[in-house]
Enzyme design. Structure first.
Site, mmCIF file in Angstrom:
data_model
loop_
_atom_site.group_PDB
_atom_site.id
_atom_site.type_symbol
_atom_site.label_atom_id
_atom_site.label_comp_id
_atom_site.label_asym_id
_atom_site.label_seq_id
_atom_site.Cartn_x
_atom_site.Cartn_y
_atom_site.Cartn_z
ATOM 1 N N ALA A 67 0.860 -1.177 0.000
ATOM 2 C CA ALA A 67 0.000 0.000 0.000
ATOM 3 C C ALA A 67 0.901 1.233 0.000
ATOM 4 O O ALA A 67 2.052 1.167 0.448
ATOM 5 C CB ALA A 67 -0.888 -0.021 1.226
ATOM 6 N N GLU A 113 -1.172 -8.940 -0.658
ATOM 7 C CA GLU A 113 -2.600 -9.173 -0.412
ATOM 8 C C GLU A 113 -3.376 -9.171 -1.730
ATOM 9 O O GLU A 113 -4.285 -9.983 -1.930
ATOM 10 C CB GLU A 113 -3.140 -8.113 0.550
ATOM 11 C CG GLU A 113 -2.610 -8.364 1.966
ATOM 12 C CD GLU A 113 -2.955 -7.272 2.948
ATOM 13 O OE1 GLU A 113 -2.684 -6.099 2.650
ATOM 14 O OE2 GLU A 113 -3.486 -7.599 4.029
#
Ligand code: CAA
Length: 259
Positions: A67, A113
């Site tokens: 992220a 992820e």
């Protein structure tokens, strides 16, 4: 498809929908707009009859290094709650068509992820995956602790998540996180070959196999078996079941239409 995005590249060819993460200067760090764009591209492909399989790649030397830390650094808990930060991630996880990911370089944190939302993963021999969030004073938030544990079990998941260390592609393959490790030069070609192979399969079978396998992650065995059975029955309502079985009996190649 004509739609253009800011942080991803998208095109379709021969039954495969391609999504390429496109922030190579920051190793495809995933910001919020990028997540919405990925979701949008996936959902558009999901509704497009021409597309049977989705292939997810990253541009440059990494798949995705997590992220976007710059975007997140100043956020507070209430920002996340109000943004409903992971709602798009939840929708990515229920895309119906098969998604094949190709990992080169790093797949870290949110990047891993995202990779774990894929149904099949091919990796280059230089790929390194991991959850370094612990080193930032946080932890995975888009499914990392759950999906990794379901894949490799509590003992090993705990170690990788506690240490934040990076795992080489070969070990990830041995642990069942990655399907295949190939050389960097042929990664895209090999992944695409698999995508094209699946694009020739009956789409409804792929769809209901995906749904049933994902249920196995959540359901106890008996409930999962009941779920599988209904999907098995459902396929007998499809034209492709008739086509597949008739083609076998008539000793010819089936022509699957996705109906
Ligand atoms: N967010 C924002 N920018 C990132 C980034 C990230 N996750 N990862 C890399 N970048 C940027 C770097 O800041 C750098 O930008 P500048 O050139 O402007 O300085 C550029 O990408 C290249 O990175 P490096 O110079 O660091 O490249 P390197 O080869 O020396 O190191 C790396 C590569 C080991 C992956 C290192 O970049 C790194 O550790 N990145 C962060 C990995 C990380 O912690 N990911 C988890 C994020 S948190 C998360 O994902 C939460 C969640 O679960 C949702």
């Amino acid at each position: 498809m004509s739609k253009t995005y800011e942080f991803i590249n998208v095109h379709e060819q021969d039954g495969v929908g391609f999504v390429e993460l496109n922030r190579p200067k920051v190793l495809n760090a995933i910001n919020r707009v990028m997540v919405s764009e990925i979701l949008n591209a996936f959902e558009v492909f999901d509704q497009n009859d021409e597309v049977r399989v989705i292939m997810l790649t990253g541009k440059g030397r990494a798949f995705a290094a997590g992220a976007d830390i710059d975007e997140m650094a100043g956020d507070g808990a209430i920002d996340f709650e109000l943004l409903n930060q992971f709602a798009d991630w939840d929708r990515i996880a229920v895309v119906k068509k098969p998604i094949i990911g190709a990992i080169q370089g790093f797949a870290l944190g949110g990047g891993l992820e995202l990779a774990l939302c894929c149904d099949l993963l091919f990796a280059a021999d230089d790929a390194e995956i991991g959850f370094p969030e612990v080193n930032l004073g946080v932890m995975p938030g888009a499914g990392g602790t759950q999906r990794l544990t379901k894949l490799i079990g509590k003992t090993k998941a705990m170690e990788w998540l506690f240490t934040g260390e990076r795992m080489k592609a070969e070990e990830a393959c041995q642990l069942g996180i990655i399907n295949r490790v190939v050389s960097r030069e042929v990664l895209m070609e090999e992944t695409e070959r698999m995508a094209r192979k699946l694009a020739e399969k009956p789409p409804l079978s792929l769809r209901l196999i995906k749904e049933s396998v994902l249920k196995a992650m959540d359901y106890p065995l008996y409930e999962g078996m009941q779920y599988e059975r209904k999907n098995f029955y459902l396929l007998f309502a499809s034209e492709d079941q008739k086509e597949g079985m008739n083609a076998f009996i008539e000793k010819r190649k089936p022509n699957f239409k996705g109906k």
